[in-house]
Motif scaffolding. Structure first.
Motif, PDB file in Angstrom:
ATOM      1  N   ILE B  69       0.848  -1.191   0.000  1.00 28.43           N
ATOM      2  CA  ILE B  69       0.000   0.000   0.000  1.00 28.43           C
ATOM      3  C   ILE B  69       0.887   1.246   0.000  1.00 28.43           C
ATOM      4  O   ILE B  69       1.750   1.408   0.871  1.00 28.43           O
ATOM      5  N   TYR B  70       0.657   2.079  -1.009  1.00 27.30           N
ATOM      6  CA  TYR B  70       1.402   3.332  -1.126  1.00 27.30           C
ATOM      7  C   TYR B  70       0.444   4.492  -0.989  1.00 27.30           C
ATOM      8  O   TYR B  70      -0.453   4.652  -1.807  1.00 27.30           O
ATOM      9  N   ILE B  81      -2.621   0.381  -4.394  1.00 28.94           N
ATOM     10  CA  ILE B  81      -2.604  -0.880  -3.650  1.00 28.94           C
ATOM     11  C   ILE B  81      -2.401  -2.032  -4.629  1.00 28.94           C
ATOM     12  O   ILE B  81      -3.120  -2.137  -5.623  1.00 28.94           O
ATOM     13  N   THR B  82      -1.450  -2.855  -4.358  1.00 28.70           N
ATOM     14  CA  THR B  82      -1.331  -4.090  -5.128  1.00 28.70           C
ATOM     15  C   THR B  82      -1.846  -5.219  -4.242  1.00 28.70           C
ATOM     16  O   THR B  82      -1.411  -5.378  -3.101  1.00 28.70           O
ATOM     17  N   THR B  85      -3.954 -10.139  -8.005  1.00 25.53           N
ATOM     18  CA  THR B  85      -3.586  -9.804  -9.384  1.00 25.53           C
ATOM     19  C   THR B  85      -4.167  -8.449  -9.787  1.00 25.53           C
ATOM     20  O   THR B  85      -4.454  -8.213 -10.952  1.00 25.53           O
ATOM     21  N   ASN B  86      -4.326  -7.588  -8.800  1.00 23.88           N
ATOM     22  CA  ASN B  86      -4.896  -6.270  -9.087  1.00 23.88           C
ATOM     23  C   ASN B  86      -4.009  -5.165  -8.559  1.00 23.88           C
ATOM     24  O   ASN B  86      -3.333  -5.320  -7.538  1.00 23.88           O
ATOM     25  N   ILE B  87      -4.055  -4.070  -9.282  1.00 21.48           N
ATOM     26  CA  ILE B  87      -3.465  -2.860  -8.724  1.00 21.48           C
ATOM     27  C   ILE B  87      -4.566  -1.794  -8.750  1.00 21.48           C
ATOM     28  O   ILE B  87      -5.161  -1.517  -9.786  1.00 21.48           O
ATOM     29  N   TYR B  88      -4.838  -1.277  -7.589  1.00 21.90           N
ATOM     30  CA  TYR B  88      -5.920  -0.306  -7.432  1.00 21.90           C
ATOM     31  C   TYR B  88      -5.327   1.089  -7.226  1.00 21.90           C
ATOM     32  O   TYR B  88      -4.274   1.237  -6.605  1.00 21.90           O
ATOM     33  N   TYR B 230      -2.303  -1.080   6.875  1.00 23.90           N
ATOM     34  CA  TYR B 230      -1.720  -2.289   6.285  1.00 23.90           C
ATOM     35  C   TYR B 230      -2.770  -3.179   5.631  1.00 23.90           C
ATOM     36  O   TYR B 230      -2.439  -4.207   5.066  1.00 23.90           O
ATOM     37  N   HIS B 231      -4.009  -2.783   5.739  1.00 24.23           N
ATOM     38  CA  HIS B 231      -5.099  -3.612   5.217  1.00 24.23           C
ATOM     39  C   HIS B 231      -5.840  -2.885   4.103  1.00 24.23           C
ATOM     40  O   HIS B 231      -5.895  -1.657   4.077  1.00 24.23           O
ATOM     41  N   PHE B 232      -6.421  -3.651   3.221  1.00 29.05           N
ATOM     42  CA  PHE B 232      -7.217  -3.059   2.146  1.00 29.05           C
ATOM     43  C   PHE B 232      -8.304  -4.028   1.738  1.00 29.05           C
ATOM     44  O   PHE B 232      -8.041  -5.191   1.442  1.00 29.05           O
TER      45      PHE B 232
END
Lengths: 158, 238
Positions: B69-70, B81-82, B85-88, B230-232
């Motif tokens: 998470i950036y 967020i990676t 298999t996704n980058i959000y 740290y969570h998404f």
């Protein structure tokens, strides 16, 4: 006679050892010399970005759009825009479609492994991905993952 | 009487064994401290021929969550967020884009650090084989070669360590020409975990050099103060 012969052999052995030691030391020195860079040149090249970083740090909440709208000199001569998040790639496209800043942070040559894996071991694609990764961002790869992905070992440390 | 002294001796032995066991247990525990999450502030400055980039923000990584998470503050406020298999990309608490990528979230420098594998860059146990180790100028330099069947794709990799920390990596192409140099400097120790404060990258392409410097500060290890960072969960941002 025998003594002379032995002395001659010893000389040869010593000569070979000396040459070997010289070559080893020379090679070591060469490799150590490779691990240098001109820090002043790097700092100079990135000086304007450093000024911008300092300004952003001193002005929390400010964005590039804010700076551009007020024609701030700090961004005047920089080709800096939001799209650059995906820039810096060798081919103009970030490897695997992942924004370059993320490659810069963490993702690296593991892309090689992924491409190698998902393209059915296409060497051309692998090479392209490798160059893309190396040129576009930092390279902190878990190379062993390549081994794991390709040959099916277990993820032993998770 | 003799039985009594035997009992005393037995108790004395047991005490010693217990004490030694205790020391061993605590030693092992402290040695094998479990580093599971890391966060910090970062900035990436890079300049190529026709473009430049400056990205600043905070990163959060928990190896059990397997999400990176950036929270960027510049050039725009956005969270990347990676996950799987996704980058959000999240802006103003809404997912504004989602892209499918290979699942490479766990394959990161942060994992290397948390798993104490930075020194050999994770090359140990890989397809690359250690060819040579040499010492010079306070550095330990190891040479890693690709397997024969991949010599046309990969070149050798040199890794230098200084003071037991990764100092530099040099990548060569198959013609033994340097592609890239990376230097890891200004290490800080946080809870016993070493993390580089500055990473300088020099990329060589067509006779030109491109520079990128990544800096890290305020590194937190096993932090519990920003738990939610740290969570998404994508469903929270629809």
């Amino acid at each position: 006679m025998l003594l002379n012969h032995q002395t001659s052999d010893m000389k040869k052995v010593l000569l070979i050892l000396c040459i070997g030691a010289f070559v080893t030391v020379f090679a070591s020195a060469n490799n150590a010399d490779l691990f240098t860079y001109n820090a002043d040149e790097v700092n100079q090249e990135l000086a304007q970005l450093q000024n911008l970083e300092d300004y952003v740090s001193a002005n929390p909440g400010i964005t590039l759009t804010n700076l551009q709208s007020e024609n701030n000199d700090l961004v005047a001569n920089l080709d800096l825009n939001l799209n650059n998040l995906g820039g810096f790639a060798l081919s103009g496209e970030p490897p695997l479609g992942i924004p370059s800043f993320l490659w810069g942070c963490v993702f690296t040559v593991v892309g090689v492994a992924v491409v190698y894996f998902i393209t059915d071991q296409d060497m051309a694609e692998t090479k392209k991905a490798f160059l893309g990764c190396v040129v576009s961002g930092a390279v902190y790869v878990l190379w062993w993952v390549f081994w794991v992905l390709v040959f099916g070992n277990t993820f032993w440390y998770y | 009487m003799e039985a009594f002294f035997s009992l005393i001796r037995f108790i004395s032995y047991m005490k010693k064994i217990f004490f030694i066991s205790l020391v061993l247990v605590f030693s092992f525990k402290s040695y094998s401290q479990n580093y599971y999450r890391i966060s910090g502030e970062f900035s990436i400055k890079g300049k190529a021929e026709n473009s430049a980039q400056l990205v600043m923000g905070k990163f959060y990584y928990d190896k059990n969550e397997k999400k990176l998470i950036y929270k960027n503050i510049f050039p725009e406020k956005a969270t990347w967020i990676t996950s799987d298999t996704n980058i959000y990309k999240v802006v103003d608490n809404k997912i504004v884009s989602r892209q499918t990528i290979p699942d490479i979230t766990v394959f990161s420098m942060y994992n290397l650090v948390l798993n104490n594998q930075m020194n050999n860059f994770g090359l140990e146990g890989s397809i690359f084989k250690l060819e040579n180790v040499e010492g010079a100028d306070g550095q330990t330099i190891s040479t890693w070669l690709p397997p024969k069947k991949m010599e046309k794709i990969f070149g050798k990799i040199l890794i230098s360590t200084k003071d037991n920390n990764l100092f530099g990596i040099i990548f060569f192409n198959s013609e033994d020409v340097i592609l890239k140099k990376q230097f890891f400097e200004d290490y800080t120790l946080t809870n016993g975990l070493a993390f580089p404060g500055k990473i300088t990258e020099i990329t060589y392409n067509d006779g030109k050099e491109t520079y990128q410097v990544t800096t890290y500060k305020n590194i937190q290890v096993n932090d519990r103060n920003e738990e939610s960072s740290y969570h998404f969960n994508p469903s929270d941002y629809q």
